[in-house]
Design a protein around this motif. Structure first.
Motif, PDB file in Angstrom:
ATOM      1  N   PHE A  26       0.849  -1.188   0.000  1.00  0.00           N
ATOM      2  CA  PHE A  26       0.000   0.000   0.000  1.00  0.00           C
ATOM      3  C   PHE A  26       0.887   1.240   0.000  1.00  0.00           C
ATOM      4  CE2 PHE A  26       1.139  -0.633   4.347  1.00  0.00           C
ATOM      5  CZ  PHE A  26       1.171   0.620   4.935  1.00  0.00           C
ATOM      6  N   ARG A  27       0.259   2.363  -0.312  1.00  0.00           N
ATOM      7  CA  ARG A  27       0.986   3.645  -0.309  1.00  0.00           C
ATOM      8  C   ARG A  27       0.601   4.421   0.939  1.00  0.00           C
ATOM      9  NH1 ARG A  27       3.638   6.883  -4.014  1.00  0.00           N
ATOM     10  NH2 ARG A  27       3.600   9.128  -3.567  1.00  0.00           N
ATOM     11  N   MET A  28       1.596   4.817   1.700  1.00  0.00           N
ATOM     12  CA  MET A  28       1.335   5.532   2.953  1.00  0.00           C
ATOM     13  C   MET A  28       0.935   6.986   2.677  1.00  0.00           C
ATOM     14  SD  MET A  28       4.287   4.292   5.613  1.00  0.00           S
ATOM     15  CE  MET A  28       5.646   4.806   4.568  1.00  0.00           C
ATOM     16  N   ASP A  29       0.231   7.570   3.648  1.00  0.00           N
ATOM     17  CA  ASP A  29      -0.126   8.983   3.647  1.00  0.00           C
ATOM     18  C   ASP A  29       0.160   9.554   5.021  1.00  0.00           C
ATOM     19  OD1 ASP A  29      -1.216   9.369   0.976  1.00  0.00           O
ATOM     20  OD2 ASP A  29      -2.829   8.028   1.631  1.00  0.00           O
ATOM     21  N   ASP A  30       0.412  10.850   5.071  1.00  0.00           N
ATOM     22  CA  ASP A  30       0.551  11.503   6.373  1.00  0.00           C
ATOM     23  C   ASP A  30      -0.705  11.264   7.196  1.00  0.00           C
ATOM     24  OD1 ASP A  30       3.095  12.588   6.167  1.00  0.00           O
ATOM     25  OD2 ASP A  30       2.392  14.370   5.121  1.00  0.00           O
ATOM     26  N   GLY A  31      -0.508  10.892   8.453  1.00  0.00           N
ATOM     27  CA  GLY A  31      -1.638  10.629   9.326  1.00  0.00           C
ATOM     28  C   GLY A  31      -1.940   9.143   9.487  1.00  0.00           C
ATOM     29  N   ASP A  32      -1.381   8.319   8.595  1.00  0.00           N
ATOM     30  CA  ASP A  32      -1.590   6.869   8.741  1.00  0.00           C
ATOM     31  C   ASP A  32      -0.903   6.368  10.007  1.00  0.00           C
ATOM     32  OD1 ASP A  32      -2.992   6.822   6.441  1.00  0.00           O
ATOM     33  OD2 ASP A  32      -1.457   5.846   5.213  1.00  0.00           O
ATOM     34  N   GLU A  33      -1.557   5.448  10.696  1.00  0.00           N
ATOM     35  CA  GLU A  33      -0.941   4.780  11.840  1.00  0.00           C
ATOM     36  C   GLU A  33      -0.440   3.425  11.364  1.00  0.00           C
ATOM     37  OE1 GLU A  33      -2.565   3.182  15.999  1.00  0.00           O
ATOM     38  OE2 GLU A  33      -2.696   5.371  15.766  1.00  0.00           O
ATOM     39  N   VAL A  34       0.875   3.195  11.470  1.00  0.00           N
ATOM     40  CA  VAL A  34       1.494   1.981  10.931  1.00  0.00           C
ATOM     41  C   VAL A  34       2.366   1.316  11.981  1.00  0.00           C
ATOM     42  CG1 VAL A  34       1.488   2.939   8.589  1.00  0.00           C
ATOM     43  CG2 VAL A  34       3.500   3.264  10.043  1.00  0.00           C
ATOM     44  N   ILE A  35       2.701   0.062  11.683  1.00  0.00           N
ATOM     45  CA  ILE A  35       3.695  -0.681  12.462  1.00  0.00           C
ATOM     46  C   ILE A  35       4.847  -0.982  11.523  1.00  0.00           C
ATOM     47  CG2 ILE A  35       4.191  -2.796  13.739  1.00  0.00           C
ATOM     48  CD1 ILE A  35       1.244  -2.896  14.512  1.00  0.00           C
ATOM     49  N   ALA A  36       6.040  -0.499  11.870  1.00  0.00           N
ATOM     50  CA  ALA A  36       7.220  -0.678  11.036  1.00  0.00           C
ATOM     51  C   ALA A  36       8.193  -1.627  11.722  1.00  0.00           C
ATOM     52  CB  ALA A  36       7.885   0.672  10.773  1.00  0.00           C
ATOM     53  N   PHE A  37       8.789  -2.509  10.921  1.00  0.00           N
ATOM     54  CA  PHE A  37       9.795  -3.441  11.448  1.00  0.00           C
ATOM     55  C   PHE A  37      11.135  -3.099  10.814  1.00  0.00           C
ATOM     56  CE2 PHE A  37      12.311  -7.328  10.873  1.00  0.00           C
ATOM     57  CZ  PHE A  37      12.489  -7.684  12.202  1.00  0.00           C
ATOM     58  N   GLY A  38      12.164  -2.996  11.659  1.00  0.00           N
ATOM     59  CA  GLY A  38      13.481  -2.693  11.137  1.00  0.00           C
ATOM     60  C   GLY A  38      14.501  -2.646  12.257  1.00  0.00           C
ATOM     61  N   GLU A  39      15.616  -2.033  11.973  1.00  0.00           N
ATOM     62  CA  GLU A  39      16.701  -1.944  12.945  1.00  0.00           C
ATOM     63  C   GLU A  39      17.056  -0.493  13.188  1.00  0.00           C
ATOM     64  OE1 GLU A  39      20.503  -2.451   9.915  1.00  0.00           O
ATOM     65  OE2 GLU A  39      19.673  -4.221  10.891  1.00  0.00           O
ATOM     66  N   VAL A  40      17.484  -0.225  14.399  1.00  0.00           N
ATOM     67  CA  VAL A  40      17.871   1.127  14.784  1.00  0.00           C
ATOM     68  C   VAL A  40      19.363   1.301  14.495  1.00  0.00           C
ATOM     69  CG1 VAL A  40      18.034   2.808  16.652  1.00  0.00           C
ATOM     70  CG2 VAL A  40      16.084   1.233  16.540  1.00  0.00           C
ATOM     71  N   GLY A  41      19.718   2.424  13.893  1.00  0.00           N
ATOM     72  CA  GLY A  41      21.119   2.698  13.599  1.00  0.00           C
ATOM     73  C   GLY A  41      21.403   4.176  13.651  1.00  0.00           C
TER      74      GLY A  41
END
Length: 425
Positions: A71-86
């Protein structure tokens, strides 16, 4: 203080980055938050911020992972993101390198925005019939924005470049934070009462909460009630606020708003110069036509002048008399030749005949002279014509206060009719 044991910025940053990368939790973490400051870059990478009520974190999703999003995100969307902190060394800040994103729901601010937008739209505040047209020739622009931001400088630079004679009126206005919405509404009302030609409201880009003052109902009502056309320029091209929908015109940027409100003076001057040349050409052509008509009228007037007609009749009368006299002389000559020497009696008869003919000729000549207008003038009579030379033969041909030309023996008299008396038949 021992400076020889000091670390460089790069060494310290790498040390912190190593600690973060060694942390098992931070090497693969799920983060939930609201999307803000979203940018789909031309390179294919996605840059955005995730936030909640207490904090925010910068995020980047590189092209290889971004292409897998469903899907394409928009400002205001509430999402869950998976990744690594760097660590991002160039800025010395930490960020989340996102590998996967799933939609969690719509953010609270976005839900409020959509609800308010729907409510005002149903009230008719976005309807095209209420939109006022931006004047083509603007002399004064009212500006409601922060006096210290780049927005004011952009509007000033563009406006003065396009038209150095334009007047800018600033109403210093906080555009973010507590009381900003009330301040924007107050500035709109103030500029409207000042009598400017158009009003520009705006600020630079930002997140939805940064732009929230332009979503407040008090600002929407102030724009809708304003008698002066309003151009909204809040945020960047991709940012939309309630003010954009209520305003008479939306500009993608403050600089674009200044261009929409002003007309380039060079184009206006060129247009005026072109119109002036066209008008002068038409005036010269019209003047030439009128001069030609006047010349033709003068010629026609001379041809139809009563004086000219009198002179022509007099000349014609003289020519006829001379021609008749010549013919009589020729006739006498031929008669003399034919009769020859027939005798004194015949000669005497011919003399008598000739004298009689001369008397008749004199009578005819006198009659012709009696009919001549000039002869009538010599006897005290005059010839009356209208001011334009038209012959007058009846009281029906004239009216009171008309000008008359009276031709007498030695000149012309210009007279005005005071009254008209008609003979009783």
């Amino acid at each position: 203080m021992k400076s020889k044991n000091a670390y460089t910025v790069t060494q310290l940053t790498r040390y912190i980055d190593g600690i973060i990368r060694e942390d098992f939790l931070l090497s693969g973490v799920y983060v939930k938050g609201e999307v803000s400051n979203l940018t789909y870059h031309s390179s294919g990478h996605i840059y955005f911020t995730m936030k909640d009520e207490g904090a925010l974190i910068n995020c980047v999703c590189f092209k290889s992972n971004a292409s897998k999003l469903s899907f394409r995100m928009d400002d205001g969307d509430e999402v869950i993101a998976f990744g690594e902190v760097g660590i991002y060394p160039a800025r010395g800040s930490y960020q989340l390198y996102v590998r996967e994103i799933v939609r969690s729901g719509v953010g609270e601010l976005y839900r409020r925005f959509e609800a308010k937008k729907k409510e005002l739209e149903e009230m008719g505040m976005f309807s095209p019939e209420y939109k006022k047209e931006i004047p083509k020739h603007v002399g004064t622009i009212g500006i409601a924005t922060s006096p210290t931001g780049a927005v004011l400088r952009d509007i000033m630079n563009v406006s003065m470049r396009r038209n150095p004679y334009i007047q800018l009126v600033l109403s210093p206005t906080p555009v973010q934070g507590e009381g900003a919405a009330e301040s924007i509404a107050s500035s709109i009302a103030l500029l409207d009462s000042y009598g400017v030609d158009v009003i520009i409201i705006g600020r630079g880009g930002g997140s939805m909460e940064d732009l929230w003052a332009f979503n407040e109902e008090i600002v929407a009502y102030a724009i809708f009630s304003c008698q002066t056309p309003v151009i909204s320029a809040a945020g960047h091209q991709t940012d939309f606020t309630i003010a954009d929908f209520v305003s008479d015109l939306r500009a993608p940027t403050p600089s674009a708003a200044a261009e929409m409100a002003t007309e380039e003076i060079e184009g206006t001057l060129e247009n005026i110069y072109s119109l002036s040349n066209a008008l002068n050409y038409r005036l010269r052509r019209k003047l030439s036509e009128k001069r030609k008509e006047l010349g033709e009228g003068k010629i026609k007037l001379r041809l139809e002048s009563p004086v000219r007609k009198v002179l022509m009749d007099r000349s014609r009368t003289k020519d006829l008399g001379e021609e008749l006299f010549e013919r009589l002389n020729d006739n006498i000559y031929h008669k003399r030749t034919e009769t020859g020497m027939k005798g004194e009696a015949l000669y005497s008869m011919m003399g008598l005949r000739m004298n009689e003919t001369k008397r008749n000729l004199a009578i005819i000549h006198e009659r012709l002279l009696a009919r001549s207008p000039f002869e009538q003038m010599n006897r005290g009579y005059s010839f009356v014509a209208a001011d334009d030379g038209k012959r007058i033969s009846s009281v029906e041909d004239v009216s009171e206060d008309d000008l008359l030309r009276i031709y007498v023996r030695d000149g012309t008299v210009l007279a005005r009719i005071l009254s008209i008396e008609k003979n009783n038949e």
